[in-house]
Design a protein around this motif. Structure first.
Motif, PDB file in Angstrom:
ATOM      1  N   ILE A  37       0.839  -1.200   0.000  1.00 41.06           N
ATOM      2  CA  ILE A  37       0.000   0.000   0.000  1.00 41.06           C
ATOM      3  C   ILE A  37       0.873   1.249   0.000  1.00 41.06           C
ATOM      4  O   ILE A  37       0.616   2.204  -0.753  1.00 41.06           O
ATOM      5  CB  ILE A  37      -0.960  -0.007   1.204  1.00 41.06           C
ATOM      6  CG1 ILE A  37      -1.984  -1.136   1.046  1.00 41.06           C
ATOM      7  CG2 ILE A  37      -1.676   1.345   1.340  1.00 41.06           C
ATOM      8  CD1 ILE A  37      -2.966  -1.245   2.191  1.00 41.06           C
ATOM      9  N   PHE A  61      -5.167  -7.204   4.808  1.00 41.90           N
ATOM     10  CA  PHE A  61      -4.736  -5.854   5.182  1.00 41.90           C
ATOM     11  C   PHE A  61      -5.544  -5.364   6.377  1.00 41.90           C
ATOM     12  O   PHE A  61      -6.778  -5.378   6.350  1.00 41.90           O
ATOM     13  CB  PHE A  61      -4.913  -4.896   4.003  1.00 41.90           C
ATOM     14  CG  PHE A  61      -4.058  -5.232   2.821  1.00 41.90           C
ATOM     15  CD1 PHE A  61      -2.723  -4.909   2.797  1.00 41.90           C
ATOM     16  CD2 PHE A  61      -4.612  -5.898   1.729  1.00 41.90           C
ATOM     17  CE1 PHE A  61      -1.926  -5.220   1.707  1.00 41.90           C
ATOM     18  CE2 PHE A  61      -3.830  -6.222   0.628  1.00 41.90           C
ATOM     19  CZ  PHE A  61      -2.476  -5.872   0.624  1.00 41.90           C
ATOM     20  N   THR A  75      -7.499 -10.036   0.255  1.00 40.92           N
ATOM     21  CA  THR A  75      -7.556  -9.123  -0.891  1.00 40.92           C
ATOM     22  C   THR A  75      -6.354  -9.395  -1.788  1.00 40.92           C
ATOM     23  O   THR A  75      -5.214  -9.381  -1.316  1.00 40.92           O
ATOM     24  CB  THR A  75      -7.516  -7.650  -0.431  1.00 40.92           C
ATOM     25  OG1 THR A  75      -8.599  -7.403   0.461  1.00 40.92           O
ATOM     26  CG2 THR A  75      -7.618  -6.710  -1.621  1.00 40.92           C
ATOM     27  N   LYS A  89      -6.792  -6.721  -6.875  1.00 43.82           N
ATOM     28  CA  LYS A  89      -7.992  -6.067  -6.346  1.00 43.82           C
ATOM     29  C   LYS A  89      -7.618  -4.801  -5.578  1.00 43.82           C
ATOM     30  O   LYS A  89      -8.319  -3.779  -5.668  1.00 43.82           O
ATOM     31  CB  LYS A  89      -8.758  -7.017  -5.438  1.00 43.82           C
ATOM     32  CG  LYS A  89     -10.078  -6.426  -4.948  1.00 43.82           C
ATOM     33  CD  LYS A  89     -10.878  -7.422  -4.121  1.00 43.82           C
ATOM     34  CE  LYS A  89     -12.180  -6.801  -3.641  1.00 43.82           C
ATOM     35  NZ  LYS A  89     -12.980  -7.758  -2.822  1.00 43.82           N
ATOM     36  N   LEU A  90      -6.521  -4.855  -4.842  1.00 42.38           N
ATOM     37  CA  LEU A  90      -6.049  -3.669  -4.129  1.00 42.38           C
ATOM     38  C   LEU A  90      -5.778  -2.533  -5.108  1.00 42.38           C
ATOM     39  O   LEU A  90      -6.186  -1.387  -4.880  1.00 42.38           O
ATOM     40  CB  LEU A  90      -4.773  -3.996  -3.347  1.00 42.38           C
ATOM     41  CG  LEU A  90      -4.080  -2.817  -2.659  1.00 42.38           C
ATOM     42  CD1 LEU A  90      -4.948  -2.269  -1.539  1.00 42.38           C
ATOM     43  CD2 LEU A  90      -2.713  -3.252  -2.122  1.00 42.38           C
ATOM     44  N   TYR A  91      -5.113  -2.860  -6.207  1.00 38.41           N
ATOM     45  CA  TYR A  91      -4.854  -1.845  -7.228  1.00 38.41           C
ATOM     46  C   TYR A  91      -6.166  -1.285  -7.776  1.00 38.41           C
ATOM     47  O   TYR A  91      -6.316  -0.070  -7.931  1.00 38.41           O
ATOM     48  CB  TYR A  91      -4.028  -2.423  -8.376  1.00 38.41           C
ATOM     49  CG  TYR A  91      -3.962  -1.501  -9.570  1.00 38.41           C
ATOM     50  CD1 TYR A  91      -3.006  -0.495  -9.629  1.00 38.41           C
ATOM     51  CD2 TYR A  91      -4.886  -1.603 -10.612  1.00 38.41           C
ATOM     52  CE1 TYR A  91      -2.970   0.382 -10.715  1.00 38.41           C
ATOM     53  CE2 TYR A  91      -4.855  -0.739 -11.688  1.00 38.41           C
ATOM     54  CZ  TYR A  91      -3.893   0.250 -11.728  1.00 38.41           C
ATOM     55  OH  TYR A  91      -3.870   1.121 -12.781  1.00 38.41           O
TER      56      TYR A  91
END
Length: 225
Positions: free
Chosen positions: A142, A167, A198, A202-204
């Motif tokens: 992150i 996270f 996650t 998907k985080l992006y």
């Protein structure tokens, strides 16, 4: 008055925890970081977060990681035993298959903690944090994504980006520790996460969508095998 020692209070989690506990409790909060002078007051709780953490550096500096991680843990266990303090230790999921000095030091630290608890009837807690994020973070995916956005660089994703992470906000981590030292939850070992996985892809997508919708910023991603 309850005395609480936070080691690693100048680090990411430690600095948040020190500030949080000073806000929500009337406890005396003492801080210690590596190379500081150790407070001499008798402690009721020792929350041991201090460690040398960058795994890639541990390969070339194994003795430093032994001294700053395993050796320091043993010193603090002695302190907790003498003070009759409850002991909380920040561990890592990487202890399952240690492949570097950092992970091995964490694994052996857990073994020492369990031994002290058994031999000296100490109350101890091992907290295995998942991927903690928040203000002031200086590593992790992150942090890297946000840094790349700031400097208009692509967000780098290694492999196919399907690997899953849990996270958890540093604020939630602080709340868990607060609830332990105020007897709201049982003083025992915990895996500290959200329980929700996650993927990096998907985080992006979440980051890109929020930046585009809220700030009209578009970011690219770059895959590296």
């Amino acid at each position: 008055m309850v005395n609480v020692l936070i080691t690693g209070n100048k680090g990411f989690i430690g600095s948040h925890l020190e500030s949080y506990l000073k806000t929500v409790t009337k406890y005396n909060i003492f801080g210690y970081d590596i190379y500081d002078t150790m407070p001499q007051e008798k402690m009721d709780y020792i929350i041991h977060l201090a460690s040398t953490t960058t795994i890639r550096n541990s390969y070339s500096q194994p003795q430093r990681y032994f001294m700053n991680n395993l050796y320091l843990t043993d010193e603090l266990l002695e302190r907790a035993k003498n003070d009759k303090a409850k002991f909380i230790f920040s561990s890592s999921g990487s202890i399952q298959k240690p492949s570097n000095p950092y992970s091995l030091a964490k694994k052996h630290s857990e073994e020492w903690i369990n031994l002290y608890a058994k031999l000296y009837d100490m109350q101890t807690s091992i907290l295995r944090f998942f991927n903690v994020y928040g203000d002031g973070q200086r590593k992790g995916v992150i942090y890297e994504f946000m840094k790349n956005v700031k400097y208009y660089s692509p967000c780098i994703i290694y492999g196919e980006g399907n690997h899953i992470r849990d996270f958890i906000s540093v604020k939630d981590v602080c709340n868990i520790i607060y609830r332990m030292i105020t007897d709201e939850i049982e003083f025992t070992d915990y895996d500290v996460g959200t329980g929700v996985g996650t993927s990096i892809n998907k985080l992006y997508d979440i980051l890109e969508r929020n930046l585009r919708n809220n700030y009209n910023i578009e970011i690219d991603k770059k895959y590296i095998p």
